[in-house]
Scaffold this motif. Sequence first.
Motif, short mmCIF file in Angstrom:
data_model
loop_
_atom_site.label_atom_id
_atom_site.label_comp_id
_atom_site.label_asym_id
_atom_site.label_seq_id
_atom_site.Cartn_x
_atom_site.Cartn_y
_atom_site.Cartn_z
N PRO A 87 4.82 3.43 9.62
CA PRO A 87 4.67 2.63 8.40
C PRO A 87 5.65 1.45 8.40
O PRO A 87 6.66 1.45 9.13
CB PRO A 87 5.00 3.64 7.30
CG PRO A 87 5.93 4.62 7.96
CD PRO A 87 5.44 4.73 9.37
N ARG B 16 -6.57 3.76 6.22
CA ARG B 16 -5.42 2.86 6.01
C ARG B 16 -5.43 1.74 7.05
O ARG B 16 -5.08 0.59 6.75
CB ARG B 16 -4.12 3.66 6.04
CG ARG B 16 -4.02 4.71 4.92
CD ARG B 16 -2.60 5.21 4.75
NE ARG B 16 -2.08 5.86 5.94
CZ ARG B 16 -2.13 7.16 6.19
NH1 ARG B 16 -2.73 7.97 5.32
NH2 ARG B 16 -1.61 7.68 7.28
N GLU C 123 2.47 -1.21 4.57
CA GLU C 123 2.23 0.22 4.33
C GLU C 123 3.56 0.90 4.00
O GLU C 123 4.50 0.87 4.80
CB GLU C 123 1.60 0.87 5.57
CG GLU C 123 1.24 2.34 5.35
CD GLU C 123 0.60 2.96 6.57
OE1 GLU C 123 -0.40 3.68 6.42
OE2 GLU C 123 1.11 2.74 7.69
N TRP D 205 0.85 -1.20 0.00
CA TRP D 205 0.00 0.00 0.00
C TRP D 205 0.89 1.25 0.00
O TRP D 205 1.49 1.58 1.01
CB TRP D 205 -0.90 -0.01 1.22
CG TRP D 205 -2.01 1.01 1.15
CD1 TRP D 205 -1.89 2.35 1.36
CD2 TRP D 205 -3.38 0.76 0.86
NE1 TRP D 205 -3.11 2.97 1.21
CE2 TRP D 205 -4.04 2.01 0.90
CE3 TRP D 205 -4.12 -0.38 0.56
CZ2 TRP D 205 -5.41 2.13 0.67
CZ3 TRP D 205 -5.48 -0.27 0.33
CH2 TRP D 205 -6.11 0.99 0.38
#
Length: 609
Positions: free
Chosen positions: A581, A524, A538, A441
Amino acid sequence: MTGSRAPACDVLVRLVTCGSVDDGKSTLIGRLLYDAGAVPEDQLLALGDDPDLSRLVDGLSAEREQGITIDVAYRYFDLGDRRFILADAPGHEQYTRNMVTAASGADVAVVLIDARNGILTQTRRHSRLLALMGVRRLVLAVNKMDLVDWSPDRFDEIRADFRGFAAELGLDDVTAIPISARHGVNIATRSDQAAWYQGPTLMDWLRAIRLDAAATGPLRMMVQGTIRPHADFRGAAAWIADGEVRPGQAVHILPSGVAATVDRIVTRDGDLETAGRHQAVTLTLIPDVDVSRGDLIVAADRQPGVADQFEAHLVWMSYRPLLPGRSYWLKLGTTTLPAQVSDIRHRINVDTGEHQAARTLELNDIGYCVVAVTTPIAFEPYMTSRSLGGFILIDRMTEETVGAGMITRALHRSANVRPQALHVSRDQRAALKRQKPMVLWFTGLSGAGKSTIANRVEQALLDQGLHTVLLDGDNLRHGLNRDLGFTDADRVENIRRVTEVARLMTEAGLIVLVSFISPFRAERQMARERMAPGEFIEIFVDVPLAVAEQRDTKGLYAKARAGQLPHFTGIDSPYEAPESPDLHIDTTTCSPEAASSRILALVQSRQDG
């Protein structure tokens, strides 16, 4: 006058008072406390010989400065065998959510009206909210009758107007009383000025309230947890929301539907032969079935509904608007699970009752919505059971309570649509491709380099013989998401759709690359949770806004700065950067080639793991 408390109070009554600004609500409550002997002597002395009783109520400094009540304040007083918890609801329009909080637990209500003004917009608003919150027993206190010369005609006019309006809302238990809160007339004592009125005083009415404190329906027990002090004992600690329970009773555990029989009702003081509404007890069951927090123990012959989609009235209580499709925590009783408002049927104008189209809800709005939860839950309509029909929504990022809901009914599709068992599994599809499915992502500002890097990574994976698909935000807006704009609500729906597409593609065994700005952390996180554990990576493609604007190959930032492109992320719509992330790439120092190498190394480690 200080009085003394009654020696015993067998009935607890929850009372809410409401009315428009300047109707005299604070004075009425002060008078009630004064006449009930619930005011400490030192507080009375501080008020002087001619006390302004409204000062007993407005304790917040901001209230005293503005001369209005701005929060829900709770007061306590006793009348004979009844103990009252009085919720003082604010009268000002901007504090409608506080009124809802006050009414949500009330048994009865006092609606105050200034005899000079009659029924006002705020009177109608509060009455609609009382009806919505299930408060059915009302006193219409027509105040300041001394300022209209105790006119029986004026009183009759207001009473008739209100009863006609209340009947439209289903409020048919209304007692009207003419009063003067300032002088105490018809609060606790009568006056020759109102000799024409032969009904009860307000305190007479309160003393005569009869509430059914016994079991009113079938057994409903909310499980709070499992108690296992040693290997020979396992019990379900639960609170009885309704009904009675006894040993030998057949029950079902919801939402699983497992059947059992009550063996013992255990308390600290010994076993009970029966337990009733609002008691907290521990049950042992035969057989010793699995029961955990959030489950519901119910009578086997009269069960509530179980569904994962339902319609509900929703009062929005946050300064941040409701975004349909966003994942919130839903808390109903002891159950907490992710939920989404999937559709807003309409917004209710609480002044007129009109149903209005709406795509979102703002602070103090009331909407009729479709709510979807991730797994089925047991519930009853709010008008049947506040405990099993009332819920709150909690923002998953800030943990703020953002909404209060009242369930009306389950959707038929919740019962009729069931997952179809498939003969070919996702593991078999992945094995055929000799790879592990996953989602890469890519998130970041427009111009950060997401698409450039994602394209390089996909080409490299394809060269390695891996099966991939790239979902790019711009491309999907030409097809699947072409009906969506760029408001916050549309952005949430944009990500919800691509998340479901990505999940389906992982079911096919693919490595899915998703390149979307995806500006909100909540969406998210929702995307991560929709994937299998460990499959979501991510990747934060980071760049300062100034650098992104300098690149601006599509001219979008220039249009946004010129006011030609509203809701543009980074200009007039926020971007919430990832806090942790899986991979952070700063494209001001990291080339697309180097970024691709780092991502490929991470993918390889996950494929080998």
